[in-house]
Scaffold this motif. Sequence first.
Motif, PDB file in Angstrom:
ATOM      1  N   VAL A 130       0.941  -1.089  -0.034  1.00  0.00           N
ATOM      2  CA  VAL A 130      -0.128   0.106   0.084  1.00  0.00           C
ATOM      3  C   VAL A 130       0.879   1.421  -0.201  1.00  0.00           C
ATOM      4  CG1 VAL A 130      -1.893   1.465   1.215  1.00  0.00           C
ATOM      5  CG2 VAL A 130      -1.738  -1.352   1.165  1.00  0.00           C
ATOM      6  N   TYR A 131       0.676   2.096  -0.867  1.00  0.00           N
ATOM      7  CA  TYR A 131       1.518   3.223  -0.979  1.00  0.00           C
ATOM      8  C   TYR A 131       0.472   4.458  -0.393  1.00  0.00           C
ATOM      9  CZ  TYR A 131       4.982   0.916  -3.809  1.00  0.00           C
ATOM     10  OH  TYR A 131       6.082   0.069  -4.335  1.00  0.00           O
ATOM     11  N   TYR A 132       1.352   5.348   0.395  1.00  0.00           N
ATOM     12  CA  TYR A 132       0.822   6.419   0.897  1.00  0.00           C
ATOM     13  C   TYR A 132       1.631   7.650   0.381  1.00  0.00           C
ATOM     14  CZ  TYR A 132      -1.224   2.839   4.034  1.00  0.00           C
ATOM     15  OH  TYR A 132      -1.854   1.708   4.858  1.00  0.00           O
ATOM     16  N   CYS A 133       0.733   8.570   0.195  1.00  0.00           N
ATOM     17  CA  CYS A 133       1.207   9.928   0.306  1.00  0.00           C
ATOM     18  C   CYS A 133       1.175  10.643   1.574  1.00  0.00           C
ATOM     19  CB  CYS A 133       0.367  10.739  -0.957  1.00  0.00           C
ATOM     20  SG  CYS A 133       0.852  12.451  -1.017  1.00  0.00           S
ATOM     21  N   ALA A 134       2.307  11.325   1.677  1.00  0.00           N
ATOM     22  CA  ALA A 134       2.303  12.216   3.020  1.00  0.00           C
ATOM     23  C   ALA A 134       3.151  13.466   2.908  1.00  0.00           C
ATOM     24  CB  ALA A 134       3.296  11.310   4.160  1.00  0.00           C
ATOM     25  N   ALA A 135       2.997  14.154   3.949  1.00  0.00           N
ATOM     26  CA  ALA A 135       3.569  15.601   3.978  1.00  0.00           C
ATOM     27  C   ALA A 135       4.357  16.124   5.091  1.00  0.00           C
ATOM     28  CB  ALA A 135       2.820  16.464   3.265  1.00  0.00           C
ATOM     29  N   ALA A 136       5.378  16.244   5.155  1.00  0.00           N
ATOM     30  CA  ALA A 136       6.219  16.830   6.317  1.00  0.00           C
ATOM     31  C   ALA A 136       6.444  18.419   6.354  1.00  0.00           C
ATOM     32  CB  ALA A 136       7.404  16.224   6.441  1.00  0.00           C
ATOM     33  N   GLN A 137       6.189  18.928   7.426  1.00  0.00           N
ATOM     34  CA  GLN A 137       6.164  20.570   7.263  1.00  0.00           C
ATOM     35  C   GLN A 137       7.756  20.854   7.424  1.00  0.00           C
ATOM     36  OE1 GLN A 137       3.657  22.554   9.714  1.00  0.00           O
ATOM     37  NE2 GLN A 137       4.036  24.642   8.728  1.00  0.00           N
ATOM     38  N   SER A 138       8.427  21.104   6.546  1.00  0.00           N
ATOM     39  CA  SER A 138       9.885  21.748   6.621  1.00  0.00           C
ATOM     40  C   SER A 138      10.247  22.525   5.590  1.00  0.00           C
ATOM     41  CB  SER A 138      10.542  20.333   6.818  1.00  0.00           C
ATOM     42  OG  SER A 138      11.938  20.556   6.890  1.00  0.00           O
ATOM     43  N   TRP A 139      11.157  23.587   6.091  1.00  0.00           N
ATOM     44  CA  TRP A 139      11.972  24.500   5.152  1.00  0.00           C
ATOM     45  C   TRP A 139      13.230  23.926   4.866  1.00  0.00           C
ATOM     46  CZ3 TRP A 139       9.658  28.144   1.930  1.00  0.00           C
ATOM     47  CH2 TRP A 139       8.555  28.479   2.446  1.00  0.00           C
ATOM     48  N   SER A 140      13.541  22.967   5.621  1.00  0.00           N
ATOM     49  CA  SER A 140      15.030  22.447   5.463  1.00  0.00           C
ATOM     50  C   SER A 140      15.253  21.636   4.249  1.00  0.00           C
ATOM     51  CB  SER A 140      15.222  21.343   6.553  1.00  0.00           C
ATOM     52  OG  SER A 140      16.712  20.789   6.273  1.00  0.00           O
ATOM     53  N   THR A 141      16.687  21.860   3.691  1.00  0.00           N
ATOM     54  CA  THR A 141      17.069  21.041   2.611  1.00  0.00           C
ATOM     55  C   THR A 141      17.400  19.422   2.921  1.00  0.00           C
ATOM     56  OG1 THR A 141      19.129  21.784   2.853  1.00  0.00           O
ATOM     57  CG2 THR A 141      17.927  23.119   1.360  1.00  0.00           C
ATOM     58  N   ALA A 142      17.194  19.167   4.260  1.00  0.00           N
ATOM     59  CA  ALA A 142      17.364  17.684   4.613  1.00  0.00           C
ATOM     60  C   ALA A 142      16.167  17.082   4.517  1.00  0.00           C
ATOM     61  CB  ALA A 142      18.297  17.799   5.897  1.00  0.00           C
ATOM     62  N   THR A 143      16.178  15.778   3.871  1.00  0.00           N
ATOM     63  CA  THR A 143      14.927  15.078   3.698  1.00  0.00           C
ATOM     64  C   THR A 143      14.546  14.644   5.089  1.00  0.00           C
ATOM     65  OG1 THR A 143      16.134  14.374   1.839  1.00  0.00           O
ATOM     66  CG2 THR A 143      14.057  13.257   2.418  1.00  0.00           C
ATOM     67  N   PRO A 144      13.278  14.687   5.444  1.00  0.00           N
ATOM     68  CA  PRO A 144      12.711  13.953   6.529  1.00  0.00           C
ATOM     69  C   PRO A 144      12.507  12.590   6.304  1.00  0.00           C
ATOM     70  CG  PRO A 144      11.033  15.613   5.450  1.00  0.00           C
ATOM     71  CD  PRO A 144      12.291  15.528   4.740  1.00  0.00           C
ATOM     72  N   ARG A 145      13.023  11.703   7.068  1.00  0.00           N
ATOM     73  CA  ARG A 145      13.069  10.313   6.513  1.00  0.00           C
ATOM     74  C   ARG A 145      12.239   9.477   7.355  1.00  0.00           C
ATOM     75  NH1 ARG A 145      19.061   8.932   3.988  1.00  0.00           N
ATOM     76  NH2 ARG A 145      19.344  10.797   3.053  1.00  0.00           N
ATOM     77  N   VAL A 146      11.855   9.972   8.673  1.00  0.00           N
ATOM     78  CA  VAL A 146      11.125   8.717   9.423  1.00  0.00           C
ATOM     79  C   VAL A 146       9.637   9.415   9.359  1.00  0.00           C
ATOM     80  CG1 VAL A 146      12.957   8.431  10.721  1.00  0.00           C
ATOM     81  CG2 VAL A 146      11.445  10.284  11.518  1.00  0.00           C
ATOM     82  N   LYS A 147       8.667   8.396   9.443  1.00  0.00           N
ATOM     83  CA  LYS A 147       7.218   8.676   9.379  1.00  0.00           C
ATOM     84  C   LYS A 147       6.543   9.696  10.380  1.00  0.00           C
ATOM     85  CE  LYS A 147       5.627   4.077  11.232  1.00  0.00           C
ATOM     86  NZ  LYS A 147       5.508   4.568  12.578  1.00  0.00           N
ATOM     87  N   ASP A 148       7.304   9.496  11.507  1.00  0.00           N
ATOM     88  CA  ASP A 148       6.908  10.555  12.256  1.00  0.00           C
ATOM     89  C   ASP A 148       7.094  12.038  12.044  1.00  0.00           C
ATOM     90  OD1 ASP A 148       7.645   8.628  15.366  1.00  0.00           O
ATOM     91  OD2 ASP A 148       6.198   8.651  13.878  1.00  0.00           O
TER      92      ASP A 148
END
Length: 126
Positions: free
Chosen positions: A93-111
């Motif tokens: 199952v594929y999920y679209c998600a969005a992390a609020q961040s202005w950083s250039t570093a990828t948010p990598r964990v689901k939390d």
Amino acid sequence: QVQLVESGGGLVQAGDSLRLSCAASGRAFSGYWPGWFRQAPGTERELVAAISWNFGTTYYADSVKGRFTISRDNARNMVYLQMNSLKPEDTAVYYCAAAQSWSTATPRVKDDYKYWGQGTQVTVSS
């Protein structure tokens, strides 16, 4: 508040392609990292790909590099995942998600991801 709706999943054969779409409503993706996670039965939800809406920086899991491409459409406030050369192990199952961040570093964990879609099933037969 951001509402995310995925579409484009289905049943395909190994080697085929699919394109998943994620439509956002409620507010624009600006200031967010939209991403695609997947979860197969009995496994942890894993980040497959992500893209910085503002910088265009992308991230791919090693398992999909060279086969999957994440892209965005600023005007339509949509994110896509083009999946080529699909393998049975891509079934999930594929999920679209969005992390609020202005950083250039990828948010990598689901939390890190605050908003989630309902998921779309991708099944790849051998």
